[in-house]
Write a protein that holds these residues in place. Sequence first.
Motif, PDB file in Angstrom:
ATOM      1  N   ASN A  31     -14.737  63.348 -38.298  1.00 36.62           N
ATOM      2  CA  ASN A  31     -14.060  62.731 -38.351  1.00 36.62           C
ATOM      3  C   ASN A  31     -13.806  61.579 -36.943  1.00 36.62           C
ATOM      4  O   ASN A  31     -12.332  60.952 -36.969  1.00 36.62           O
ATOM      5  CB  ASN A  31     -12.541  63.460 -38.817  1.00 36.62           C
ATOM      6  CG  ASN A  31     -12.358  64.014 -38.116  1.00 36.62           C
ATOM      7  OD1 ASN A  31     -12.678  64.792 -36.827  1.00 36.62           O
ATOM      8  ND2 ASN A  31     -10.864  64.315 -38.282  1.00 36.62           N
ATOM      9  N   TYR A  32     -14.413  61.270 -36.254  1.00 35.79           N
ATOM     10  CA  TYR A  32     -14.261  61.172 -35.354  1.00 35.79           C
ATOM     11  C   TYR A  32     -14.141  59.278 -35.292  1.00 35.79           C
ATOM     12  O   TYR A  32     -15.294  58.866 -35.087  1.00 35.79           O
ATOM     13  CB  TYR A  32     -15.012  61.048 -33.970  1.00 35.79           C
ATOM     14  CG  TYR A  32     -15.283  62.343 -33.558  1.00 35.79           C
ATOM     15  CD1 TYR A  32     -15.961  63.533 -34.337  1.00 35.79           C
ATOM     16  CD2 TYR A  32     -14.059  63.113 -32.342  1.00 35.79           C
ATOM     17  CE1 TYR A  32     -15.740  64.810 -33.584  1.00 35.79           C
ATOM     18  CE2 TYR A  32     -14.069  64.049 -32.468  1.00 35.79           C
ATOM     19  CZ  TYR A  32     -14.734  65.336 -32.767  1.00 35.79           C
ATOM     20  OH  TYR A  32     -14.383  66.923 -32.461  1.00 35.79           O
ATOM     21  N   ILE A  48      -5.569  53.517 -37.000  1.00 31.89           N
ATOM     22  CA  ILE A  48      -5.893  54.843 -37.208  1.00 31.89           C
ATOM     23  C   ILE A  48      -6.934  55.948 -36.494  1.00 31.89           C
ATOM     24  O   ILE A  48      -7.485  54.711 -35.491  1.00 31.89           O
ATOM     25  CB  ILE A  48      -6.037  55.049 -39.177  1.00 31.89           C
ATOM     26  CG1 ILE A  48      -5.267  54.988 -39.708  1.00 31.89           C
ATOM     27  CG2 ILE A  48      -6.773  56.271 -38.791  1.00 31.89           C
ATOM     28  CD1 ILE A  48      -6.095  54.018 -40.948  1.00 31.89           C
ATOM     29  N   TYR A  49      -6.507  56.972 -36.329  1.00 30.47           N
ATOM     30  CA  TYR A  49      -7.149  57.385 -35.666  1.00 30.47           C
ATOM     31  C   TYR A  49      -7.879  59.391 -36.236  1.00 30.47           C
ATOM     32  O   TYR A  49      -7.065  59.177 -37.241  1.00 30.47           O
ATOM     33  CB  TYR A  49      -7.226  58.167 -33.862  1.00 30.47           C
ATOM     34  CG  TYR A  49      -6.004  58.399 -33.850  1.00 30.47           C
ATOM     35  CD1 TYR A  49      -4.886  57.804 -33.833  1.00 30.47           C
ATOM     36  CD2 TYR A  49      -5.832  60.234 -34.186  1.00 30.47           C
ATOM     37  CE1 TYR A  49      -3.437  58.376 -33.971  1.00 30.47           C
ATOM     38  CE2 TYR A  49      -4.473  60.691 -33.650  1.00 30.47           C
ATOM     39  CZ  TYR A  49      -3.442  60.240 -33.603  1.00 30.47           C
ATOM     40  OH  TYR A  49      -2.449  60.573 -33.521  1.00 30.47           O
ATOM     41  N   ASP A  50      -9.015  60.016 -35.677  1.00 30.69           N
ATOM     42  CA  ASP A  50      -8.973  60.488 -36.609  1.00 30.69           C
ATOM     43  C   ASP A  50      -9.711  60.744 -37.942  1.00 30.69           C
ATOM     44  O   ASP A  50      -9.420  61.718 -38.662  1.00 30.69           O
ATOM     45  CB  ASP A  50      -8.651  62.199 -36.266  1.00 30.69           C
ATOM     46  CG  ASP A  50      -8.645  62.504 -35.027  1.00 30.69           C
ATOM     47  OD1 ASP A  50      -6.551  63.094 -34.682  1.00 30.69           O
ATOM     48  OD2 ASP A  50      -9.806  62.107 -34.743  1.00 30.69           O
ATOM     49  N   ALA A  51     -10.128  59.722 -38.560  1.00 30.82           N
ATOM     50  CA  ALA A  51     -10.455  58.751 -39.487  1.00 30.82           C
ATOM     51  C   ALA A  51      -9.042  59.025 -40.523  1.00 30.82           C
ATOM     52  O   ALA A  51      -9.277  57.631 -40.929  1.00 30.82           O
ATOM     53  CB  ALA A  51     -11.020  59.785 -40.957  1.00 30.82           C
ATOM     54  N   SER A  52      -7.836  59.319 -40.742  1.00 29.77           N
ATOM     55  CA  SER A  52      -6.565  58.962 -41.195  1.00 29.77           C
ATOM     56  C   SER A  52      -5.576  59.548 -40.641  1.00 29.77           C
ATOM     57  O   SER A  52      -4.600  59.881 -41.506  1.00 29.77           O
ATOM     58  CB  SER A  52      -6.689  60.544 -42.949  1.00 29.77           C
ATOM     59  OG  SER A  52      -7.385  61.700 -42.030  1.00 29.77           O
ATOM     60  N   THR A  53      -5.641  59.739 -39.560  1.00 34.16           N
ATOM     61  CA  THR A  53      -3.492  59.763 -38.907  1.00 34.16           C
ATOM     62  C   THR A  53      -3.186  59.185 -38.501  1.00 34.16           C
ATOM     63  O   THR A  53      -3.940  57.687 -37.769  1.00 34.16           O
ATOM     64  CB  THR A  53      -4.029  60.460 -37.546  1.00 34.16           C
ATOM     65  OG1 THR A  53      -4.907  61.719 -38.130  1.00 34.16           O
ATOM     66  CG2 THR A  53      -2.640  61.162 -36.677  1.00 34.16           C
ATOM     67  N   TYR A  86     -10.386  43.203 -38.812  1.00 31.15           N
ATOM     68  CA  TYR A  86      -9.924  45.256 -38.468  1.00 31.15           C
ATOM     69  C   TYR A  86     -11.376  45.601 -38.730  1.00 31.15           C
ATOM     70  O   TYR A  86     -11.977  45.474 -38.671  1.00 31.15           O
ATOM     71  CB  TYR A  86      -9.810  45.460 -40.281  1.00 31.15           C
ATOM     72  CG  TYR A  86      -8.173  45.334 -40.137  1.00 31.15           C
ATOM     73  CD1 TYR A  86      -7.974  43.747 -40.717  1.00 31.15           C
ATOM     74  CD2 TYR A  86      -7.169  45.996 -39.978  1.00 31.15           C
ATOM     75  CE1 TYR A  86      -7.008  43.796 -40.984  1.00 31.15           C
ATOM     76  CE2 TYR A  86      -5.954  45.657 -40.814  1.00 31.15           C
ATOM     77  CZ  TYR A  86      -5.626  44.271 -40.551  1.00 31.15           C
ATOM     78  OH  TYR A  86      -4.267  43.699 -40.837  1.00 31.15           O
ATOM     79  N   TYR A  87     -11.248  46.643 -37.273  1.00 31.61           N
ATOM     80  CA  TYR A  87     -12.629  47.146 -37.004  1.00 31.61           C
ATOM     81  C   TYR A  87     -12.490  48.602 -37.005  1.00 31.61           C
ATOM     82  O   TYR A  87     -11.288  48.934 -36.556  1.00 31.61           O
ATOM     83  CB  TYR A  87     -12.879  47.201 -35.706  1.00 31.61           C
ATOM     84  CG  TYR A  87     -12.746  45.574 -34.792  1.00 31.61           C
ATOM     85  CD1 TYR A  87     -11.725  44.331 -34.608  1.00 31.61           C
ATOM     86  CD2 TYR A  87     -14.419  44.515 -35.171  1.00 31.61           C
ATOM     87  CE1 TYR A  87     -11.986  42.902 -33.974  1.00 31.61           C
ATOM     88  CE2 TYR A  87     -15.068  43.493 -34.567  1.00 31.61           C
ATOM     89  CZ  TYR A  87     -13.217  42.160 -34.746  1.00 31.61           C
ATOM     90  OH  TYR A  87     -13.795  40.993 -34.568  1.00 31.61           O
ATOM     91  N   CYS A  88     -13.975  48.775 -37.103  1.00 31.17           N
ATOM     92  CA  CYS A  88     -13.672  50.683 -37.591  1.00 31.17           C
ATOM     93  C   CYS A  88     -14.392  50.532 -35.455  1.00 31.17           C
ATOM     94  O   CYS A  88     -15.480  49.613 -35.132  1.00 31.17           O
ATOM     95  CB  CYS A  88     -14.287  50.912 -39.038  1.00 31.17           C
ATOM     96  SG  CYS A  88     -16.303  50.370 -38.919  1.00 31.17           S
ATOM     97  N   GLN A  89     -14.456  52.148 -35.273  1.00 31.00           N
ATOM     98  CA  GLN A  89     -15.004  52.536 -34.047  1.00 31.00           C
ATOM     99  C   GLN A  89     -15.143  54.355 -34.283  1.00 31.00           C
ATOM    100  O   GLN A  89     -14.060  54.919 -34.038  1.00 31.00           O
ATOM    101  CB  GLN A  89     -14.023  52.066 -32.800  1.00 31.00           C
ATOM    102  CG  GLN A  89     -14.926  52.920 -31.697  1.00 31.00           C
ATOM    103  CD  GLN A  89     -13.840  52.883 -30.381  1.00 31.00           C
ATOM    104  OE1 GLN A  89     -13.319  52.910 -30.375  1.00 31.00           O
ATOM    105  NE2 GLN A  89     -14.442  52.068 -29.297  1.00 31.00           N
ATOM    106  N   LYS A  90     -16.388  54.586 -33.773  1.00 29.24           N
ATOM    107  CA  LYS A  90     -16.684  56.054 -34.488  1.00 29.24           C
ATOM    108  C   LYS A  90     -16.632  55.977 -32.443  1.00 29.24           C
ATOM    109  O   LYS A  90     -16.355  55.680 -31.407  1.00 29.24           O
ATOM    110  CB  LYS A  90     -18.050  56.510 -33.929  1.00 29.24           C
ATOM    111  CG  LYS A  90     -19.563  55.612 -33.110  1.00 29.24           C
ATOM    112  CD  LYS A  90     -20.647  55.466 -33.233  1.00 29.24           C
ATOM    113  CE  LYS A  90     -21.008  56.961 -32.791  1.00 29.24           C
ATOM    114  NZ  LYS A  90     -21.371  56.883 -31.084  1.00 29.24           N
TER     115      LYS A  90
END
Lengths: 107, 122
Positions: A31-32, A48-53, A86-90
């Motif tokens: 979930n990173y 949002i971090y940890d996928a859902s926080t 919007y960007y996602c990041q691992k």
Amino acid sequence: DIQMTQSPSSLSASVGDRVTITCRASQGISNYLAWYQQKPGKVPRLLIYDASTLHSEVPSRFSGSGSGTDFTLTISSLQPEDVATYYCQKYNSAPATFGGGTKVEIK
Amino acid sequence: EVQLVESGGGLVKPGGPLRLSCAASGITLSNAWMTWIRQAPGKGLEWVGRIKSKTDGGTTDYAAPVKGRFTISRDDSENMLYLQMNSLKTEDTAVYYCNTWENRGGINYDHWGQGTLVTVSS
């Protein structure tokens, strides 16, 4: 290296619409996963971090879900101030790769 | 309040060097994992590299396009972060941001500088 693929690359929706953006990792990242919002001419900000926080200062219409390789950012009721990319990041390991971005506009 | 201020950007010829700085206040850089992120004009965010905190070994990691050309370092006495860029290419043209996450009371906060523009052109 793990690749992050976002879709769609852009979308146009009406105020009040539910908007969904997906991010897929080429390998499992648990979930990173973080989501950022970048408004035109501004510095990105963490949503949002940890996928859902949800970050404490982010409106509750934003939510994140997913684990492993498939993740989703949802805006439950699109507002004019949500116009942004919007960007996602691992971030499970280096390199902390970003997705290509999703540009959200108002129809 | 955490503040990050980048400097050192400018116009440089292909093949040339440039050093970016990130001055920090409200945070002790040696205790933080610090990251450089760049954004080419009209393009998306690209992770450049990071330096771990001193307690986590202070090691560095880099993205493939910059590995061997860019070096991240830190001056703990000055609370400064650096990005030494050598053998610059036109594709390195971008706004460069320093960035960190801070955990306060179990909540993660991200901090960004305002960015500094690097233009690589002959």
